[in-house]
Design a protein around this motif. Structure first.
Motif, short mmCIF file in Angstrom:
data_model
loop_
_atom_site.label_atom_id
_atom_site.label_comp_id
_atom_site.label_asym_id
_atom_site.label_seq_id
_atom_site.Cartn_x
_atom_site.Cartn_y
_atom_site.Cartn_z
N LEU A 80 0.87 -1.17 0.00
CA LEU A 80 0.00 0.00 0.00
C LEU A 80 0.91 1.23 0.00
CD1 LEU A 80 -2.97 0.94 0.06
CD2 LEU A 80 -2.68 1.27 2.53
N GLN A 81 1.02 1.85 -1.16
CA GLN A 81 1.79 3.08 -1.28
C GLN A 81 0.88 4.24 -0.90
OE1 GLN A 81 5.12 3.64 -2.14
NE2 GLN A 81 4.65 5.76 -1.56
N MET A 82 1.31 5.00 0.09
CA MET A 82 0.49 6.10 0.61
C MET A 82 1.24 7.41 0.40
SD MET A 82 -0.92 4.33 4.12
CE MET A 82 0.68 4.33 4.91
N ASN A 83 0.67 8.28 -0.42
CA ASN A 83 1.27 9.57 -0.71
C ASN A 83 0.38 10.70 -0.18
OD1 ASN A 83 3.35 8.26 -2.14
ND2 ASN A 83 2.15 8.31 -4.03
N ASN A 84 0.97 11.88 -0.08
CA ASN A 84 0.24 13.05 0.40
C ASN A 84 -0.57 12.73 1.67
OD1 ASN A 84 -0.75 15.66 0.47
ND2 ASN A 84 -2.40 15.25 -0.98
N LEU A 85 0.11 12.15 2.63
CA LEU A 85 -0.57 11.72 3.85
C LEU A 85 -1.10 12.90 4.64
CD1 LEU A 85 1.81 8.81 4.74
CD2 LEU A 85 -0.67 8.60 4.56
N LYS A 86 -2.23 12.68 5.28
CA LYS A 86 -2.91 13.69 6.07
C LYS A 86 -3.03 13.21 7.52
CE LYS A 86 -5.73 14.84 2.04
NZ LYS A 86 -7.12 14.96 1.52
N PRO A 87 -3.18 14.12 8.46
CA PRO A 87 -3.34 13.69 9.86
C PRO A 87 -4.50 12.72 10.04
CG PRO A 87 -2.86 16.03 9.77
CD PRO A 87 -3.03 15.58 8.35
N GLU A 88 -5.54 12.86 9.25
CA GLU A 88 -6.69 11.96 9.37
C GLU A 88 -6.40 10.56 8.86
OE1 GLU A 88 -6.65 15.00 7.98
OE2 GLU A 88 -7.92 15.07 6.17
N ASP A 89 -5.24 10.35 8.26
CA ASP A 89 -4.83 9.00 7.85
C ASP A 89 -4.21 8.22 9.02
OD1 ASP A 89 -3.74 10.42 4.76
OD2 ASP A 89 -5.56 9.26 5.10
N THR A 90 -4.00 8.88 10.13
CA THR A 90 -3.43 8.23 11.31
C THR A 90 -4.32 7.09 11.77
OG1 THR A 90 -2.26 10.21 12.05
CG2 THR A 90 -2.77 8.56 13.72
N ALA A 91 -3.75 5.90 11.87
CA ALA A 91 -4.53 4.71 12.24
C ALA A 91 -3.59 3.51 12.31
CB ALA A 91 -5.62 4.44 11.20
N VAL A 92 -4.13 2.43 12.86
CA VAL A 92 -3.47 1.14 12.71
C VAL A 92 -3.98 0.54 11.40
CG1 VAL A 92 -3.13 -1.16 13.65
CG2 VAL A 92 -3.27 0.81 15.19
N TYR A 93 -3.06 0.13 10.54
CA TYR A 93 -3.40 -0.43 9.24
C TYR A 93 -3.25 -1.96 9.30
CZ TYR A 93 -3.69 4.16 7.12
OH TYR A 93 -4.08 5.44 6.79
N TYR A 94 -4.29 -2.63 8.84
CA TYR A 94 -4.33 -4.09 8.90
C TYR A 94 -4.39 -4.69 7.50
CZ TYR A 94 -5.67 -3.45 13.80
OH TYR A 94 -5.70 -3.11 15.13
N CYS A 95 -3.60 -5.70 7.30
CA CYS A 95 -3.69 -6.50 6.09
C CYS A 95 -4.75 -7.58 6.29
CB CYS A 95 -2.34 -7.14 5.81
SG CYS A 95 -2.26 -8.12 4.30
N ASN A 96 -5.49 -7.86 5.22
CA ASN A 96 -6.61 -8.80 5.30
C ASN A 96 -6.64 -9.64 4.03
OD1 ASN A 96 -9.60 -9.02 4.13
ND2 ASN A 96 -9.71 -9.33 6.34
#
Length: 115
Positions: A80-96
């Motif tokens: 998961l390539q994440m660009n232009n990150l924002k404060p609201e992207d703050t989280a625990v990210y889980y693979c499923n």
């Protein structure tokens, strides 16, 4: 027991980028749809991006144009390539990994977007 192993989380400033990785066993990788979810503090776990076993991708509206999901068949890894990150992207990210009636989860990796 099936293990999905995430990596790549961390602290990044707003506007920055991170790439998350999820390594999966061969059987899972080749036959399951792979997803990234995220869960922010006090909120529900939400679907962020999907890549099917056939390579079709789909994204939540909140990340379209900023995040890209991809898979490497040789490495049996989903990214998961994440660009232009924002404060609201703050989280625990889980693979499923998901098929009808069968779901596997990774343990999660924390992404913090803050200055």
């Amino acid at each position: 027991q099936v293990q999905l192993v995430e990596s790549g989380g961390g602290l990044v400033q707003p506007g920055g980028s991170l790439r998350l990785s999820c390594a999966a066993p061969e059987l899972i990788f080749s036959m399951y749809d792979m997803n990234w979810y995220r869960q922010a503090p006090g909120k529900e776990r939400d679907l962020v991006a999907t890549i099917t076993s056939g390579g079709v991708t789909n994204y939540a509206d909140s990340v379209k144009g900023r995040f890209t999901i991809s898979r490497d068949t040789i490495k049996r890894t989903v990214y998961l390539q994440m660009n232009n990150l924002k404060p609201e992207d703050t989280a625990v990210y889980y693979c499923n990994a998901k098929r009808p009636y069968i779901t596997y989860w990774g343990k999660g990796t924390l992404v913090t977007v803050s200055s």
